[in-house]
Design a protein around this motif. Structure first.
Motif, PDB file in Angstrom:
ATOM      1  N   LEU A  90       0.825  -1.198   0.000  1.00 54.08           N
ATOM      2  CA  LEU A  90       0.000   0.000   0.000  1.00 54.08           C
ATOM      3  C   LEU A  90       0.865   1.256   0.000  1.00 54.08           C
ATOM      4  CD1 LEU A  90      -2.715   1.522   0.254  1.00 54.08           C
ATOM      5  CD2 LEU A  90      -2.476   1.269   2.738  1.00 54.08           C
ATOM      6  N   GLU A  91       1.885   1.272   0.844  1.00 55.47           N
ATOM      7  CA  GLU A  91       2.766   2.440   0.919  1.00 55.47           C
ATOM      8  C   GLU A  91       3.515   2.656  -0.390  1.00 55.47           C
ATOM      9  OE1 GLU A  91       3.804   2.600   5.683  1.00 55.47           O
ATOM     10  OE2 GLU A  91       5.007   1.306   4.394  1.00 55.47           O
ATOM     11  N   SER A  92       3.978   1.590  -1.023  1.00 59.93           N
ATOM     12  CA  SER A  92       4.719   1.761  -2.279  1.00 59.93           C
ATOM     13  C   SER A  92       3.804   2.228  -3.410  1.00 59.93           C
ATOM     14  CB  SER A  92       5.444   0.470  -2.664  1.00 59.93           C
ATOM     15  OG  SER A  92       4.518  -0.549  -2.966  1.00 59.93           O
ATOM     16  N   ILE A  93       2.597   1.683  -3.479  1.00 63.38           N
ATOM     17  CA  ILE A  93       1.636   2.121  -4.508  1.00 63.38           C
ATOM     18  C   ILE A  93       1.255   3.576  -4.281  1.00 63.38           C
ATOM     19  CG2 ILE A  93      -0.823   1.875  -5.103  1.00 63.38           C
ATOM     20  CD1 ILE A  93       0.807   0.026  -6.689  1.00 63.38           C
ATOM     21  N   THR A  94       1.014   3.942  -3.036  1.00 64.82           N
ATOM     22  CA  THR A  94       0.641   5.323  -2.720  1.00 64.82           C
ATOM     23  C   THR A  94       1.797   6.272  -3.013  1.00 64.82           C
ATOM     24  OG1 THR A  94      -0.830   4.482  -1.000  1.00 64.82           O
ATOM     25  CG2 THR A  94      -0.321   6.825  -0.939  1.00 64.82           C
ATOM     26  N   ASP A  95       3.017   5.856  -2.689  1.00 64.02           N
ATOM     27  CA  ASP A  95       4.187   6.686  -3.002  1.00 64.02           C
ATOM     28  C   ASP A  95       4.323   6.898  -4.505  1.00 64.02           C
ATOM     29  OD1 ASP A  95       4.881   7.035  -0.364  1.00 64.02           O
ATOM     30  OD2 ASP A  95       6.373   5.413  -0.354  1.00 64.02           O
ATOM     31  N   LEU A  96       4.107   5.840  -5.279  1.00 63.54           N
ATOM     32  CA  LEU A  96       4.169   5.965  -6.735  1.00 63.54           C
ATOM     33  C   LEU A  96       3.119   6.957  -7.230  1.00 63.54           C
ATOM     34  CD1 LEU A  96       5.224   4.995  -9.529  1.00 63.54           C
ATOM     35  CD2 LEU A  96       3.499   3.184  -9.410  1.00 63.54           C
ATOM     36  N   LEU A  97       1.912   6.837  -6.731  1.00 66.81           N
ATOM     37  CA  LEU A  97       0.837   7.742  -7.134  1.00 66.81           C
ATOM     38  C   LEU A  97       1.162   9.187  -6.746  1.00 66.81           C
ATOM     39  CD1 LEU A  97      -1.991   8.235  -8.285  1.00 66.81           C
ATOM     40  CD2 LEU A  97      -2.912   7.639  -6.044  1.00 66.81           C
ATOM     41  N   ILE A  98       1.615   9.404  -5.527  1.00 72.96           N
ATOM     42  CA  ILE A  98       1.939  10.751  -5.062  1.00 72.96           C
ATOM     43  C   ILE A  98       3.090  11.345  -5.868  1.00 72.96           C
ATOM     44  CG2 ILE A  98       2.892  12.062  -3.112  1.00 72.96           C
ATOM     45  CD1 ILE A  98       1.195  10.222  -1.292  1.00 72.96           C
ATOM     46  N   ASN A  99       4.110  10.542  -6.143  1.00 74.42           N
ATOM     47  CA  ASN A  99       5.255  11.036  -6.916  1.00 74.42           C
ATOM     48  C   ASN A  99       4.847  11.450  -8.322  1.00 74.42           C
ATOM     49  OD1 ASN A  99       6.996  10.676  -4.769  1.00 74.42           O
ATOM     50  ND2 ASN A  99       7.666   8.662  -5.443  1.00 74.42           N
ATOM     51  N   ILE A 100       4.028  10.641  -8.966  1.00 73.13           N
ATOM     52  CA  ILE A 100       3.595  10.988 -10.320  1.00 73.13           C
ATOM     53  C   ILE A 100       2.683  12.213 -10.295  1.00 73.13           C
ATOM     54  CG2 ILE A 100       2.152  10.210 -12.255  1.00 73.13           C
ATOM     55  CD1 ILE A 100       3.557   7.545 -12.082  1.00 73.13           C
ATOM     56  N   LEU A 101       1.792  12.286  -9.325  1.00 73.42           N
ATOM     57  CA  LEU A 101       0.930  13.464  -9.213  1.00 73.42           C
ATOM     58  C   LEU A 101       1.760  14.728  -8.964  1.00 73.42           C
ATOM     59  CD1 LEU A 101      -2.062  12.076  -7.092  1.00 73.42           C
ATOM     60  CD2 LEU A 101      -2.057  12.637  -9.536  1.00 73.42           C
ATOM     61  N   SER A 102       2.773  14.625  -8.118  1.00 75.97           N
ATOM     62  CA  SER A 102       3.637  15.778  -7.843  1.00 75.97           C
ATOM     63  C   SER A 102       4.407  16.199  -9.084  1.00 75.97           C
ATOM     64  CB  SER A 102       4.634  15.444  -6.737  1.00 75.97           C
ATOM     65  OG  SER A 102       3.976  15.174  -5.543  1.00 75.97           O
ATOM     66  N   HIS A 103       4.952  15.226  -9.782  1.00 64.95           N
ATOM     67  CA  HIS A 103       5.724  15.522 -10.988  1.00 64.95           C
ATOM     68  C   HIS A 103       4.842  16.172 -12.051  1.00 64.95           C
ATOM     69  CE1 HIS A 103       8.929  15.133 -13.908  1.00 64.95           C
ATOM     70  NE2 HIS A 103       8.105  14.497 -14.733  1.00 64.95           N
ATOM     71  N   GLU A 104       3.663  15.631 -12.224  1.00 67.33           N
ATOM     72  CA  GLU A 104       2.749  16.181 -13.229  1.00 67.33           C
ATOM     73  C   GLU A 104       2.240  17.565 -12.822  1.00 67.33           C
ATOM     74  OE1 GLU A 104       2.289  14.899 -16.240  1.00 67.33           O
ATOM     75  OE2 GLU A 104       3.696  13.339 -15.623  1.00 67.33           O
ATOM     76  N   LEU A 105       2.037  17.772 -11.543  1.00 66.70           N
ATOM     77  CA  LEU A 105       1.613  19.093 -11.075  1.00 66.70           C
ATOM     78  C   LEU A 105       2.703  20.130 -11.332  1.00 66.70           C
ATOM     79  CD1 LEU A 105      -0.512  20.821  -9.665  1.00 66.70           C
ATOM     80  CD2 LEU A 105       0.562  20.206  -7.494  1.00 66.70           C
TER      81      LEU A 105
END
Length: 181
Positions: A90-105
């Motif tokens: 869960l933590e790794s999937i959430t980290d991946l999602l947050i990182n991509i959202l941050s990068h795209e933002l």
């Protein structure tokens, strides 16, 4: 004979006391482990919530999408067991999602255009399961990572650098070879 009964009785009281102390410590350890587990889940949930609020403030994401994306974390343990291995997933999937959202933002801030990213988020949300029971192991291991990758937009064109070819004279080249030897 009375001494044997007395010492046996004393030994039984000591064993009972020891058992009660050990059992109490075991319960305390289990409760501490559960609390630590729940704290990690809460922190993961909070990090995603903060990122989604940041996207909401930047007007990249619609308010109705926030609970649907938040359901990724909220529904993780609906079908899966409460194990450390699952929590790490869960933590790794959430980290991946947050990182991509941050990068795209950050890319939307650079380009001042968020329409492509908003479209990708809309597609991402439309592909999420409508029911909590469908958030199963297959979804988290196979479907969700590929959906998260689809959130990426095209990379920004990097400015062309002047790459002037460096010419090394024969003397410099032979000097370098001599130093290498």
């Amino acid at each position: 004979m009375t001494y044997v009964v007395f010492f046996t009785f004393l030994l039984l009281i000591t064993l009972l006391g020891s058992y009660l102390v050990v059992e109490k410590n075991r319960r305390i350890a289990i409760e501490a482990k559960k609390k630590l587990f729940n704290d990690r889940v809460s922190k993961t949930n909070l990090r995603l919530k903060l990122k989604l609020n940041e996207l909401l403030e930047a007007k990249v994401i619609r308010p109705k999408y926030v609970p649907k994306i938040q359901a990724i974390v909220n529904n993780f343990f609906v079908v899966q067991g409460h194990t450390d291995e699952n929590l790490q997933k869960l933590e790794s999937i959430t980290d991946l999602l947050i990182n991509i959202l941050s990068h795209e933002l950050s890319k939307t801030y650079e380009t001042s255009s968020s329409s492509t990213f908003a479209d990708n988020i809309q597609y991402f949300v439309s592909e999420l399961p409508p029911q909590g029971i469908l958030y199963n192991k297959v979804f988290y291991t196979e479907t969700l990572p590929s959906l998260i990758i689809l959130l990426r937009t095209a990379e920004l064109a990097e400015p062309a650098e002047n790459n002037m070819p460096q010419q090394i004279s024969n003397e410099e080249q032979s000097a370098q070879e001599a130093n290498a030897a």
